[in-house]
Design a protein around this motif. Structure first.
Motif, PDB file in Angstrom:
ATOM      1  N   ASP A 197     -12.698  -2.495  36.893  1.00 15.19           N
ATOM      2  CA  ASP A 197     -13.798  -3.058  36.117  1.00 15.19           C
ATOM      3  C   ASP A 197     -13.272  -3.688  34.823  1.00 15.19           C
ATOM      4  O   ASP A 197     -13.686  -4.786  34.443  1.00 15.19           O
ATOM      5  N   SER A 198     -12.346  -3.010  34.165  1.00 14.82           N
ATOM      6  CA  SER A 198     -11.749  -3.576  32.948  1.00 14.82           C
ATOM      7  C   SER A 198     -11.044  -4.886  33.253  1.00 14.82           C
ATOM      8  O   SER A 198     -11.163  -5.862  32.499  1.00 14.82           O
ATOM      9  N   PHE A 199     -10.307  -4.924  34.358  1.00 13.50           N
ATOM     10  CA  PHE A 199      -9.601  -6.146  34.727  1.00 13.50           C
ATOM     11  C   PHE A 199     -10.587  -7.269  35.027  1.00 13.50           C
ATOM     12  O   PHE A 199     -10.401  -8.399  34.564  1.00 13.50           O
ATOM     13  N   ASP A 200     -11.630  -6.961  35.789  1.00 14.16           N
ATOM     14  CA  ASP A 200     -12.643  -7.975  36.107  1.00 14.16           C
ATOM     15  C   ASP A 200     -13.272  -8.535  34.839  1.00 14.16           C
ATOM     16  O   ASP A 200     -13.500  -9.747  34.726  1.00 14.16           O
ATOM     17  N   ARG A 201     -13.546  -7.673  33.882  1.00 20.24           N
ATOM     18  CA  ARG A 201     -14.141  -8.128  32.622  1.00 20.24           C
ATOM     19  C   ARG A 201     -13.167  -8.994  31.834  1.00 20.24           C
ATOM     20  O   ARG A 201     -13.566  -9.971  31.193  1.00 20.24           O
ATOM     21  N   MET A 202     -11.884  -8.659  31.893  1.00 19.95           N
ATOM     22  CA  MET A 202     -10.887  -9.477  31.216  1.00 19.95           C
ATOM     23  C   MET A 202     -10.856 -10.876  31.839  1.00 19.95           C
ATOM     24  O   MET A 202     -10.810 -11.889  31.128  1.00 19.95           O
ATOM     25  N   VAL A 203     -10.901 -10.945  33.167  1.00 19.70           N
ATOM     26  CA  VAL A 203     -10.891 -12.237  33.850  1.00 19.70           C
ATOM     27  C   VAL A 203     -12.122 -13.049  33.475  1.00 19.70           C
ATOM     28  O   VAL A 203     -12.029 -14.257  33.234  1.00 19.70           O
ATOM     29  N   VAL A 204     -13.278 -12.412  33.389  1.00 18.67           N
ATOM     30  CA  VAL A 204     -14.498 -13.109  32.978  1.00 18.67           C
ATOM     31  C   VAL A 204     -14.317 -13.702  31.579  1.00 18.67           C
ATOM     32  O   VAL A 204     -14.662 -14.867  31.336  1.00 18.67           O
ATOM     33  N   LEU A 205     -13.771 -12.924  30.663  1.00 20.87           N
ATOM     34  CA  LEU A 205     -13.524 -13.414  29.303  1.00 20.87           C
ATOM     35  C   LEU A 205     -12.543 -14.582  29.299  1.00 20.87           C
ATOM     36  O   LEU A 205     -12.754 -15.596  28.609  1.00 20.87           O
ATOM     37  N   LEU A 206     -11.476 -14.461  30.072  1.00 20.60           N
ATOM     38  CA  LEU A 206     -10.487 -15.534  30.136  1.00 20.60           C
ATOM     39  C   LEU A 206     -11.099 -16.824  30.694  1.00 20.60           C
ATOM     40  O   LEU A 206     -10.889 -17.907  30.148  1.00 20.60           O
ATOM     41  N   CYS A 207     -11.835 -16.688  31.772  1.00 22.98           N
ATOM     42  CA  CYS A 207     -12.452 -17.876  32.388  1.00 22.98           C
ATOM     43  C   CYS A 207     -13.453 -18.530  31.446  1.00 22.98           C
ATOM     44  O   CYS A 207     -13.514 -19.761  31.350  1.00 22.98           O
ATOM     45  N   ALA A 208     -14.227 -17.720  30.740  1.00 20.90           N
ATOM     46  CA  ALA A 208     -15.181 -18.279  29.773  1.00 20.90           C
ATOM     47  C   ALA A 208     -14.439 -19.038  28.679  1.00 20.90           C
ATOM     48  O   ALA A 208     -14.867 -20.129  28.267  1.00 20.90           O
ATOM     49  N   GLY A 209     -13.337 -18.491  28.235  1.00 22.18           N
ATOM     50  CA  GLY A 209     -12.536 -19.160  27.212  1.00 22.18           C
ATOM     51  C   GLY A 209     -11.941 -20.469  27.712  1.00 22.18           C
ATOM     52  O   GLY A 209     -11.898 -21.469  26.978  1.00 22.18           O
ATOM     53  N   ILE A 210     -11.487 -20.473  28.956  1.00 25.67           N
ATOM     54  CA  ILE A 210     -10.920 -21.699  29.523  1.00 25.67           C
ATOM     55  C   ILE A 210     -11.997 -22.766  29.667  1.00 25.67           C
ATOM     56  O   ILE A 210     -11.778 -23.939  29.343  1.00 25.67           O
ATOM     57  N   ARG A 211     -13.182 -22.358  30.138  1.00 29.90           N
ATOM     58  CA  ARG A 211     -14.280 -23.326  30.243  1.00 29.90           C
ATOM     59  C   ARG A 211     -14.653 -23.877  28.872  1.00 29.90           C
ATOM     60  O   ARG A 211     -14.906 -25.077  28.712  1.00 29.90           O
ATOM     61  N   GLN A 212     -14.654 -23.032  27.859  1.00 30.96           N
ATOM     62  CA  GLN A 212     -14.954 -23.475  26.492  1.00 30.96           C
ATOM     63  C   GLN A 212     -13.883 -24.451  25.997  1.00 30.96           C
ATOM     64  O   GLN A 212     -14.203 -25.481  25.398  1.00 30.96           O
ATOM     65  N   MET A 213     -12.641 -24.143  26.292  1.00 31.17           N
ATOM     66  CA  MET A 213     -11.545 -25.031  25.890  1.00 31.17           C
ATOM     67  C   MET A 213     -11.726 -26.412  26.533  1.00 31.17           C
ATOM     68  O   MET A 213     -11.490 -27.433  25.886  1.00 31.17           O
ATOM     69  N   ALA A 214     -12.164 -26.420  27.781  1.00 30.39           N
ATOM     70  CA  ALA A 214     -12.371 -27.693  28.492  1.00 30.39           C
ATOM     71  C   ALA A 214     -13.479 -28.507  27.840  1.00 30.39           C
ATOM     72  O   ALA A 214     -13.370 -29.741  27.734  1.00 30.39           O
ATOM     73  N   THR A 215     -14.548 -27.864  27.370  1.00 32.55           N
ATOM     74  CA  THR A 215     -15.646 -28.619  26.757  1.00 32.55           C
ATOM     75  C   THR A 215     -15.264 -29.119  25.374  1.00 32.55           C
ATOM     76  O   THR A 215     -15.688 -30.201  24.971  1.00 32.55           O
ATOM     77  N   VAL A 216     -14.440 -28.382  24.660  1.00 26.74           N
ATOM     78  CA  VAL A 216     -14.009 -28.789  23.330  1.00 26.74           C
ATOM     79  C   VAL A 216     -13.077 -29.984  23.400  1.00 26.74           C
ATOM     80  O   VAL A 216     -13.145 -30.899  22.598  1.00 26.74           O
ATOM     81  N   SER A 217     -12.197 -29.983  24.403  1.00 26.13           N
ATOM     82  CA  SER A 217     -11.221 -31.068  24.502  1.00 26.13           C
ATOM     83  C   SER A 217     -11.774 -32.309  25.197  1.00 26.13           C
ATOM     84  O   SER A 217     -11.155 -33.356  25.213  1.00 26.13           O
ATOM     85  N   ALA A 218     -12.970 -32.192  25.791  1.00 33.83           N
ATOM     86  CA  ALA A 218     -13.559 -33.339  26.516  1.00 33.83           C
ATOM     87  C   ALA A 218     -14.113 -34.387  25.589  1.00 33.83           C
ATOM     88  O   ALA A 218     -14.378 -34.267  24.475  1.00 33.83           O
TER      89      ALA A 218
END
Length: 191
Positions: free
Chosen positions: A170-191
């Protein structure tokens, strides 16, 4: 007594099996020679010294990791690819704890072959991030972030570094969710 034919791959294979079974610190030239049924000096025709053996184990660990990451992400993109690669990372560490430990033992900054192996891991992660629409530099930064997060989690998990009663999956899954959200945010900022 017949003479045993030995090659470098056999020496590294034996050391890898010993490392995964008993831990990297259990790997010595003497123990490897004993397991191979040869005297230690016979191994020096195939491996220069202990440091060279640990380097070879670290290289093999990185190669296995990169291959596993690539296999895990086939046909996947975005969050699914990140999740699959994270799972592959954890599985590799669980299956090859000694080889994985060797990836941290030998510095790669001045070793072109080891640096290339690290770069291949980052490239595998970066390829899986293509679906996010990141600029090239952002993709490299995100891949490095994933590498750091997956390594840190797996390293702590392998060393009993998560002492609390919460479920590690569960901790790992939550970490992946946080990472993916951050990557998606990075994509919108750089667009």
């Amino acid at each position: 007594m017949s003479r045993r034919t030995l090659d470098t791959a056999q020496v590294v294979d034996c050391a890898a099996e010993l490392a995964d079974a008993d831990g990297l610190d259990a790997v010595t030239l003497t123990r490897v020679a004993e397991r191979l049924g040869v005297r230690q000096p016979a191994m020096y025709r195939h491996i220069d010294n202990y440091d060279a053996l640990i380097r070879a184990l670290g290289l093999r660990g990185r190669e296995i990791l990169a291959n596993r990451l690539g296999e895990a992400a086939v046909g996947l993109a975005g969050d699914d690819a990140v999740r699959a690669m994270g799972g592959a990372w954890r599985a590799m560490v669980a299956e090859h704890p000694g080889l994985y430990a060797a990836t941290d033992r030998y510095p790669c900054s001045s070793d072109a072959e080891l640096a290339e192996a690290v770069e291949r891991v980052v490239q595998m992660l970066g390829q899986a991030l293509a679906g996010y629409g990141l600029e090239d530099d952002d993709r490299i930064h995100a891949a490095r972030t994933l590498r750091s997060a997956f390594h840190g989690f797996a390293h702590l998990e392998a060393g009993d570094g998560h002492p609390f009663a919460l479920d590690l999956d569960d901790s790992f899954d939550r970490m992946v969710v946080l990472l993916c959200a951050g990557i998606r945010q990075m994509a919108t900022v750089s667009a």
